[in-house]
Write an enzyme that holds these catalytic residues in place. Structure first.
Site, PDB file in Angstrom:
ATOM      1  CG  ASP A  36      -2.212   0.759   1.041  1.00  0.00           C
ATOM      2  OD1 ASP A  36      -3.275   0.116   1.014  1.00  0.00           O
ATOM      3  OD2 ASP A  36      -2.170   2.009   0.887  1.00  0.00           O
ATOM      4  CG  ASP A  62       2.140   4.498  -6.847  1.00  0.00           C
ATOM      5  OD1 ASP A  62       1.048   4.063  -7.279  1.00  0.00           O
ATOM      6  OD2 ASP A  62       2.587   5.627  -7.127  1.00  0.00           O
ATOM      7  CB  VAL A  63      -1.019  -0.482  -7.919  1.00  0.00           C
ATOM      8  CG1 VAL A  63      -1.098  -1.317  -6.660  1.00  0.00           C
ATOM      9  CG2 VAL A  63      -2.113   0.569  -7.977  1.00  0.00           C
ATOM     10  CG  ASN A  89      -8.267  -4.624  -2.384  1.00  0.00           C
ATOM     11  OD1 ASN A  89      -9.484  -4.786  -2.439  1.00  0.00           O
ATOM     12  ND2 ASN A  89      -7.705  -3.731  -1.587  1.00  0.00           N
ATOM     13  CE1 TYR A 155     -14.548   2.000  -8.415  1.00  0.00           C
ATOM     14  CE2 TYR A 155     -16.721   1.037  -8.775  1.00  0.00           C
ATOM     15  CZ  TYR A 155     -15.518   1.065  -8.087  1.00  0.00           C
ATOM     16  OH  TYR A 155     -15.276   0.151  -7.092  1.00  0.00           O
ATOM     17  CE  LYS A 159     -12.953  -1.258  -9.246  1.00  0.00           C
ATOM     18  NZ  LYS A 159     -11.747  -1.873  -8.654  1.00  0.00           N
ATOM     19  CB  THR A 190     -14.681   0.063   2.793  1.00  0.00           C
ATOM     20  OG1 THR A 190     -14.955   0.576   1.484  1.00  0.00           O
ATOM     21  CG2 THR A 190     -14.931  -1.427   2.823  1.00  0.00           C
TER      22      THR A 190
HETATM   23  N1  LIG Z   1     -16.219  -0.423  -0.849  1.00  0.00           N
HETATM   24  C1  LIG Z   1     -17.056  -0.805  -1.790  1.00  0.00           C
HETATM   25  O1  LIG Z   1     -18.278  -0.600  -1.701  1.00  0.00           O
HETATM   26  C2  LIG Z   1     -16.559  -1.523  -3.014  1.00  0.00           C
HETATM   27  C3  LIG Z   1     -17.503  -2.162  -3.832  1.00  0.00           C
HETATM   28  C4  LIG Z   1     -17.040  -2.832  -4.978  1.00  0.00           C
HETATM   29  C5  LIG Z   1     -15.690  -2.853  -5.269  1.00  0.00           C
HETATM   30  N2  LIG Z   1     -14.802  -2.209  -4.454  1.00  0.00           N
HETATM   31  C6  LIG Z   1     -13.387  -2.268  -4.826  1.00  0.00           C
HETATM   32  O2  LIG Z   1     -12.676  -2.920  -3.790  1.00  0.00           O
HETATM   33  C7  LIG Z   1     -11.333  -2.420  -3.722  1.00  0.00           C
HETATM   34  C8  LIG Z   1     -11.034  -1.956  -2.299  1.00  0.00           C
HETATM   35  O3  LIG Z   1     -12.000  -0.979  -1.949  1.00  0.00           O
HETATM   36  P1  LIG Z   1     -12.113  -0.404  -0.470  1.00  0.00           P
HETATM   37  O4  LIG Z   1     -13.541  -0.045  -0.303  1.00  0.00           O
HETATM   38  O5  LIG Z   1     -11.463  -1.318   0.507  1.00  0.00           O
HETATM   39  O6  LIG Z   1     -11.254   0.946  -0.651  1.00  0.00           O
HETATM   40  P2  LIG Z   1     -10.481   1.853   0.424  1.00  0.00           P
HETATM   41  O7  LIG Z   1     -10.445   3.233  -0.150  1.00  0.00           O
HETATM   42  O8  LIG Z   1     -11.048   1.660   1.788  1.00  0.00           O
HETATM   43  O9  LIG Z   1      -9.014   1.231   0.376  1.00  0.00           O
HETATM   44  C9  LIG Z   1      -8.249   1.291  -0.795  1.00  0.00           C
HETATM   45  C10 LIG Z   1      -6.796   1.074  -0.441  1.00  0.00           C
HETATM   46  O10 LIG Z   1      -6.050   1.185  -1.663  1.00  0.00           O
HETATM   47  C11 LIG Z   1      -4.899   1.962  -1.419  1.00  0.00           C
HETATM   48  N3  LIG Z   1      -4.430   2.589  -2.651  1.00  0.00           N
HETATM   49  C12 LIG Z   1      -5.009   3.594  -3.360  1.00  0.00           C
HETATM   50  N4  LIG Z   1      -4.227   3.935  -4.404  1.00  0.00           N
HETATM   51  C13 LIG Z   1      -3.142   3.113  -4.355  1.00  0.00           C
HETATM   52  C14 LIG Z   1      -1.973   2.979  -5.146  1.00  0.00           C
HETATM   53  N5  LIG Z   1      -1.736   3.785  -6.203  1.00  0.00           N
HETATM   54  N6  LIG Z   1      -1.071   2.034  -4.817  1.00  0.00           N
HETATM   55  C15 LIG Z   1      -1.273   1.229  -3.740  1.00  0.00           C
HETATM   56  N7  LIG Z   1      -2.347   1.320  -2.941  1.00  0.00           N
HETATM   57  C16 LIG Z   1      -3.267   2.260  -3.248  1.00  0.00           C
HETATM   58  C17 LIG Z   1      -5.340   2.992  -0.389  1.00  0.00           C
HETATM   59  O11 LIG Z   1      -4.218   3.543   0.291  1.00  0.00           O
HETATM   60  C18 LIG Z   1      -6.231   2.145   0.510  1.00  0.00           C
HETATM   61  O12 LIG Z   1      -5.500   1.514   1.536  1.00  0.00           O
HETATM   62  C19 LIG Z   1     -11.262  -1.298  -4.770  1.00  0.00           C
HETATM   63  O13 LIG Z   1     -10.702  -1.823  -5.960  1.00  0.00           O
HETATM   64  C20 LIG Z   1     -12.715  -0.928  -4.983  1.00  0.00           C
HETATM   65  O14 LIG Z   1     -12.938  -0.347  -6.249  1.00  0.00           O
HETATM   66  C21 LIG Z   1     -15.212  -1.569  -3.331  1.00  0.00           C
END
Ligand SMILES: NC(=O)c1ccc[n+]([C@@H]2O[C@H](COP(=O)([O-])OP(=O)(O)OC[C@H]3O[C@@H](n4cnc5c(N)ncnc54)[C@H](O)[C@@H]3O)[C@@H](O)[C@H]2O)c1
Length: 250
Positions: A36, A62-63, A89, A155, A159, A190
Protein backbone atom coordinates in the site's frame (compact mmCIF):
# COMPACT_ATOMS: atom_id res chain seq x y z
CA UNK A 1 -5.61 -24.26 7.71
CA UNK A 2 -6.75 -23.52 4.19
CA UNK A 3 -3.72 -21.42 3.14
CA UNK A 4 -0.93 -22.93 5.24
CA UNK A 5 2.40 -21.30 4.31
CA UNK A 6 1.05 -19.78 1.10
CA UNK A 7 2.63 -16.41 0.31
CA UNK A 8 0.15 -13.69 -0.66
CA UNK A 9 0.64 -10.11 -1.79
CA UNK A 10 -2.49 -7.95 -1.51
CA UNK A 11 -2.44 -4.44 -2.97
CA UNK A 12 -4.29 -1.66 -1.18
CA UNK A 13 -4.46 -3.77 1.98
CA UNK A 14 -3.75 -1.10 4.60
CA UNK A 15 -7.50 -0.65 5.12
CA UNK A 16 -10.93 -1.67 3.86
CA UNK A 17 -11.47 -4.82 1.83
CA UNK A 18 -7.74 -5.40 1.34
CA UNK A 19 -7.12 -5.40 5.10
CA UNK A 20 -10.10 -7.72 5.65
CA UNK A 21 -8.64 -10.17 3.13
CA UNK A 22 -5.19 -9.88 4.74
CA UNK A 23 -6.65 -10.72 8.18
CA UNK A 24 -8.68 -13.64 6.82
CA UNK A 25 -5.81 -15.11 4.77
CA UNK A 26 -3.45 -14.81 7.77
CA UNK A 27 -5.99 -16.62 9.99
CA UNK A 28 -5.81 -19.48 7.51
CA UNK A 29 -2.03 -19.70 7.69
CA UNK A 30 -0.90 -17.49 4.80
CA UNK A 31 2.17 -15.27 4.99
CA UNK A 32 0.60 -11.97 3.93
CA UNK A 33 2.29 -8.95 2.38
CA UNK A 34 0.26 -5.78 2.72
CA UNK A 35 1.20 -3.58 -0.24
CA UNK A 36 0.00 0.00 0.00
CA UNK A 37 0.91 3.69 -0.21
CA UNK A 38 -0.08 4.13 3.45
CA UNK A 39 2.81 2.79 5.55
CA UNK A 40 1.35 4.02 8.86
CA UNK A 41 -1.95 2.15 8.80
CA UNK A 42 -0.42 -0.66 6.76
CA UNK A 43 2.01 -1.34 9.60
CA UNK A 44 -0.87 -1.14 12.11
CA UNK A 45 -2.68 -3.86 10.15
CA UNK A 46 0.51 -5.95 10.21
CA UNK A 47 0.67 -5.44 14.00
CA UNK A 48 -2.92 -6.65 14.41
CA UNK A 49 -2.17 -9.80 12.41
CA UNK A 50 0.93 -10.48 14.55
CA UNK A 51 -1.14 -10.04 17.74
CA UNK A 52 -3.43 -12.83 16.55
CA UNK A 53 -0.44 -15.08 15.84
CA UNK A 54 -0.42 -14.56 12.07
CA UNK A 55 2.45 -13.78 9.73
CA UNK A 56 2.44 -10.48 7.84
CA UNK A 57 4.71 -7.78 6.44
CA UNK A 58 4.13 -4.30 5.08
CA UNK A 59 5.64 -3.53 1.70
CA UNK A 60 5.58 -0.08 0.08
CA UNK A 61 3.63 -0.24 -3.16
CA UNK A 62 2.28 2.30 -5.60
CA UNK A 63 0.40 0.14 -8.08
CA UNK A 64 0.65 2.78 -10.80
CA UNK A 65 4.47 2.49 -10.89
CA UNK A 66 6.16 -0.45 -12.60
CA UNK A 67 9.33 0.06 -10.57
CA UNK A 68 7.28 -0.03 -7.38
CA UNK A 69 5.83 -3.45 -8.34
CA UNK A 70 9.34 -4.72 -9.14
CA UNK A 71 10.62 -3.53 -5.75
CA UNK A 72 7.63 -4.87 -3.81
CA UNK A 73 7.80 -8.32 -5.40
CA UNK A 74 11.57 -8.41 -4.87
CA UNK A 75 10.92 -7.72 -1.17
CA UNK A 76 8.41 -10.61 -1.04
CA UNK A 77 10.87 -13.00 -2.68
CA UNK A 78 13.75 -11.84 -0.46
CA UNK A 79 11.69 -12.63 2.64
CA UNK A 80 10.01 -15.88 1.59
CA UNK A 81 11.57 -17.05 -1.69
CA UNK A 82 8.19 -17.40 -3.42
CA UNK A 83 4.76 -16.02 -4.33
CA UNK A 84 1.55 -18.08 -4.45
CA UNK A 85 -1.24 -15.50 -4.44
CA UNK A 86 -1.66 -12.00 -5.85
CA UNK A 87 -4.74 -9.94 -5.03
CA UNK A 88 -5.09 -6.78 -7.10
CA UNK A 89 -7.34 -4.90 -4.72
CA UNK A 90 -6.17 -1.26 -4.71
CA UNK A 91 -8.77 0.94 -6.35
CA UNK A 92 -10.05 4.50 -6.38
CA UNK A 93 -13.27 6.18 -7.44
CA UNK A 94 -13.27 9.87 -8.38
CA UNK A 95 -16.97 10.56 -8.43
CA UNK A 96 -17.44 12.84 -11.41
CA UNK A 97 -20.10 11.98 -13.99
CA UNK A 98 -18.86 11.89 -17.58
CA UNK A 99 -19.91 15.41 -18.53
CA UNK A 100 -18.04 16.88 -15.56
CA UNK A 101 -15.08 14.55 -15.40
CA UNK A 102 -11.65 16.09 -15.84
CA UNK A 103 -9.52 14.11 -18.28
CA UNK A 104 -6.67 13.93 -15.75
CA UNK A 105 -9.01 12.34 -13.21
CA UNK A 106 -10.02 9.73 -15.75
CA UNK A 107 -6.31 9.02 -16.33
CA UNK A 108 -5.74 8.73 -12.57
CA UNK A 109 -8.52 6.15 -12.25
CA UNK A 110 -7.22 4.14 -15.19
CA UNK A 111 -3.73 4.22 -13.66
CA UNK A 112 -4.77 2.77 -10.29
CA UNK A 113 -7.68 0.52 -11.29
CA UNK A 114 -6.44 -0.90 -14.61
CA UNK A 115 -2.72 -0.23 -15.11
CA UNK A 116 -2.16 -1.30 -11.48
CA UNK A 117 -3.52 -4.85 -11.87
CA UNK A 118 -1.95 -5.13 -15.34
CA UNK A 119 1.53 -4.35 -14.00
CA UNK A 120 1.03 -6.50 -10.93
CA UNK A 121 0.10 -9.50 -13.04
CA UNK A 122 2.94 -8.80 -15.48
CA UNK A 123 5.54 -9.05 -12.72
CA UNK A 124 3.84 -11.72 -10.58
CA UNK A 125 3.39 -14.28 -13.38
CA UNK A 126 7.06 -15.34 -13.56
CA UNK A 127 7.13 -15.88 -9.79
CA UNK A 128 3.86 -17.84 -9.73
CA UNK A 129 5.05 -19.96 -12.65
CA UNK A 130 8.37 -20.65 -10.92
CA UNK A 131 6.47 -21.97 -7.88
CA UNK A 132 4.43 -24.37 -10.00
CA UNK A 133 1.34 -22.18 -10.26
CA UNK A 134 -0.81 -19.94 -8.13
CA UNK A 135 -3.87 -17.81 -7.89
CA UNK A 136 -4.68 -14.22 -8.87
CA UNK A 137 -7.75 -12.27 -7.80
CA UNK A 138 -8.68 -8.96 -9.36
CA UNK A 139 -11.08 -6.77 -7.40
CA UNK A 140 -13.75 -5.54 -9.74
CA UNK A 141 -17.27 -4.50 -8.70
CA UNK A 142 -20.89 -5.06 -9.66
CA UNK A 143 -20.03 -2.05 -11.86
CA UNK A 144 -17.71 -4.34 -13.82
CA UNK A 145 -20.71 -6.47 -14.81
CA UNK A 146 -23.59 -4.08 -15.43
CA UNK A 147 -24.23 -0.45 -16.25
CA UNK A 148 -25.09 1.38 -13.06
CA UNK A 149 -27.20 4.52 -12.96
CA UNK A 150 -25.71 5.88 -9.70
CA UNK A 151 -22.05 5.24 -10.50
CA UNK A 152 -19.82 7.53 -12.56
CA UNK A 153 -18.98 6.10 -15.95
CA UNK A 154 -15.21 6.16 -15.41
CA UNK A 155 -15.45 3.72 -12.50
CA UNK A 156 -17.54 1.33 -14.59
CA UNK A 157 -15.03 1.59 -17.45
CA UNK A 158 -12.14 0.63 -15.18
CA UNK A 159 -13.98 -2.20 -13.45
CA UNK A 160 -15.20 -3.62 -16.77
CA UNK A 161 -11.60 -3.64 -17.98
CA UNK A 162 -10.62 -5.64 -14.89
CA UNK A 163 -13.33 -8.22 -15.67
CA UNK A 164 -11.86 -8.99 -19.09
CA UNK A 165 -8.23 -8.67 -17.98
CA UNK A 166 -9.13 -11.48 -15.58
CA UNK A 167 -10.63 -13.72 -18.22
CA UNK A 168 -7.77 -13.29 -20.67
CA UNK A 169 -5.16 -14.04 -18.01
CA UNK A 170 -7.22 -17.08 -16.95
CA UNK A 171 -7.17 -18.45 -20.49
CA UNK A 172 -3.55 -17.66 -21.30
CA UNK A 173 -1.88 -18.84 -18.10
CA UNK A 174 -3.95 -21.91 -17.21
CA UNK A 175 -1.16 -23.94 -18.83
CA UNK A 176 1.11 -22.71 -16.02
CA UNK A 177 -1.45 -23.75 -13.39
CA UNK A 178 -2.16 -20.10 -12.67
CA UNK A 179 -5.83 -19.38 -11.96
CA UNK A 180 -7.24 -15.88 -12.30
CA UNK A 181 -10.68 -14.83 -11.05
CA UNK A 182 -12.44 -11.56 -10.28
CA UNK A 183 -14.71 -10.52 -7.41
CA UNK A 184 -17.62 -8.15 -7.91
CA UNK A 185 -18.96 -6.72 -4.66
CA UNK A 186 -22.00 -4.50 -4.33
CA UNK A 187 -21.62 -1.57 -1.91
CA UNK A 188 -19.53 -2.45 1.13
CA UNK A 189 -19.25 -0.13 4.08
CA UNK A 190 -15.55 0.84 3.80
CA UNK A 191 -13.58 4.12 3.71
CA UNK A 192 -14.15 4.31 -0.04
CA UNK A 193 -17.90 4.86 0.44
CA UNK A 194 -18.23 5.75 4.15
CA UNK A 195 -18.81 9.48 3.58
CA UNK A 196 -21.44 8.91 0.89
CA UNK A 197 -23.28 6.33 2.99
CA UNK A 198 -23.97 9.07 5.57
CA UNK A 199 -26.42 10.46 3.00
CA UNK A 200 -29.71 8.63 3.75
CA UNK A 201 -30.80 8.83 0.09
CA UNK A 202 -27.57 7.21 -1.12
CA UNK A 203 -27.84 4.49 1.55
CA UNK A 204 -31.49 3.80 0.67
CA UNK A 205 -30.65 3.60 -3.06
CA UNK A 206 -27.86 1.15 -2.36
CA UNK A 207 -29.99 -1.02 -0.07
CA UNK A 208 -32.81 -0.96 -2.60
CA UNK A 209 -30.73 -2.70 -5.25
CA UNK A 210 -29.80 -5.73 -3.09
CA UNK A 211 -32.39 -8.53 -2.99
CA UNK A 212 -30.95 -9.81 0.30
CA UNK A 213 -31.73 -6.36 1.74
CA UNK A 214 -28.43 -5.39 3.35
CA UNK A 215 -25.07 -3.95 2.38
CA UNK A 216 -22.16 -6.30 1.85
CA UNK A 217 -19.64 -6.61 4.66
CA UNK A 218 -15.87 -6.76 4.30
CA UNK A 219 -16.12 -10.28 5.75
CA UNK A 220 -18.46 -11.34 2.90
CA UNK A 221 -15.80 -10.27 0.41
CA UNK A 222 -12.86 -11.69 2.38
CA UNK A 223 -14.56 -15.10 2.65
CA UNK A 224 -15.26 -15.18 -1.08
CA UNK A 225 -11.63 -14.28 -1.78
CA UNK A 226 -10.40 -16.95 0.64
CA UNK A 227 -12.44 -19.56 -1.19
CA UNK A 228 -11.17 -18.46 -4.61
CA UNK A 229 -7.50 -18.63 -3.65
CA UNK A 230 -7.83 -21.88 -1.69
CA UNK A 231 -7.41 -25.38 -3.12
CA UNK A 232 -11.18 -25.84 -2.76
CA UNK A 233 -11.49 -23.62 -5.84
CA UNK A 234 -8.84 -25.52 -7.82
CA UNK A 235 -11.11 -25.80 -10.89
CA UNK A 236 -12.41 -22.22 -10.81
CA UNK A 237 -10.64 -20.13 -13.43
CA UNK A 238 -11.86 -17.02 -15.25
CA UNK A 239 -14.85 -16.69 -12.95
CA UNK A 240 -16.45 -13.28 -12.34
CA UNK A 241 -17.91 -13.87 -8.87
CA UNK A 242 -20.56 -11.41 -7.68
CA UNK A 243 -20.64 -10.85 -3.91
CA UNK A 244 -23.76 -8.78 -4.08
CA UNK A 245 -26.73 -10.41 -2.36
CA UNK A 246 -28.28 -11.02 -5.77
CA UNK A 247 -28.00 -7.42 -7.07
CA UNK A 248 -26.75 -8.40 -10.53
CA UNK A 249 -29.22 -11.30 -10.77
CA UNK A 250 -32.08 -8.81 -10.95
N1 LIG B 1 -16.22 -0.42 -0.85
C1 LIG B 1 -17.06 -0.80 -1.79
O1 LIG B 1 -18.28 -0.60 -1.70
C2 LIG B 1 -16.56 -1.52 -3.01
C3 LIG B 1 -17.50 -2.16 -3.83
C4 LIG B 1 -17.04 -2.83 -4.98
C5 LIG B 1 -15.69 -2.85 -5.27
N2 LIG B 1 -14.80 -2.21 -4.45
C6 LIG B 1 -13.39 -2.27 -4.83
O2 LIG B 1 -12.68 -2.92 -3.79
C7 LIG B 1 -11.33 -2.42 -3.72
C8 LIG B 1 -11.03 -1.96 -2.30
O3 LIG B 1 -12.00 -0.98 -1.95
P1 LIG B 1 -12.11 -0.40 -0.47
O4 LIG B 1 -13.54 -0.04 -0.30
O5 LIG B 1 -11.46 -1.32 0.51
O6 LIG B 1 -11.25 0.95 -0.65
P2 LIG B 1 -10.48 1.85 0.42
O7 LIG B 1 -10.45 3.23 -0.15
O8 LIG B 1 -11.05 1.66 1.79
O9 LIG B 1 -9.01 1.23 0.38
C9 LIG B 1 -8.25 1.29 -0.79
C10 LIG B 1 -6.80 1.07 -0.44
O10 LIG B 1 -6.05 1.18 -1.66
C11 LIG B 1 -4.90 1.96 -1.42
N3 LIG B 1 -4.43 2.59 -2.65
C12 LIG B 1 -5.01 3.59 -3.36
N4 LIG B 1 -4.23 3.94 -4.40
C13 LIG B 1 -3.14 3.11 -4.35
C14 LIG B 1 -1.97 2.98 -5.15
N5 LIG B 1 -1.74 3.78 -6.20
N6 LIG B 1 -1.07 2.03 -4.82
C15 LIG B 1 -1.27 1.23 -3.74
N7 LIG B 1 -2.35 1.32 -2.94
C16 LIG B 1 -3.27 2.26 -3.25
C17 LIG B 1 -5.34 2.99 -0.39
O11 LIG B 1 -4.22 3.54 0.29
C18 LIG B 1 -6.23 2.15 0.51
O12 LIG B 1 -5.50 1.51 1.54
C19 LIG B 1 -11.26 -1.30 -4.77
O13 LIG B 1 -10.70 -1.82 -5.96
C20 LIG B 1 -12.72 -0.93 -4.98
O14 LIG B 1 -12.94 -0.35 -6.25
C21 LIG B 1 -15.21 -1.57 -3.33
Amino acid sequence: MRLANKVALISGAAQGLGAAMAFRFAEEGAIVFIGDLKADIGNQAVGEIHKKGGKAFFVALDVTSEQSWINALAAVVKETGRLDILVNNAGINIREPIEEMKAENFDAMLAVNVKGPFLGIKHAIPLLRKGGGGSIINMSSVCGLIGHAFTPEAYTVTKGAVTLLTKTIAVRYAKDNIRCNSIHPSTVETELVAERLKDPRFRAERLGEVPLGRLATAADVANAALFLVSDEAAFLNGVALPVDGGATAD
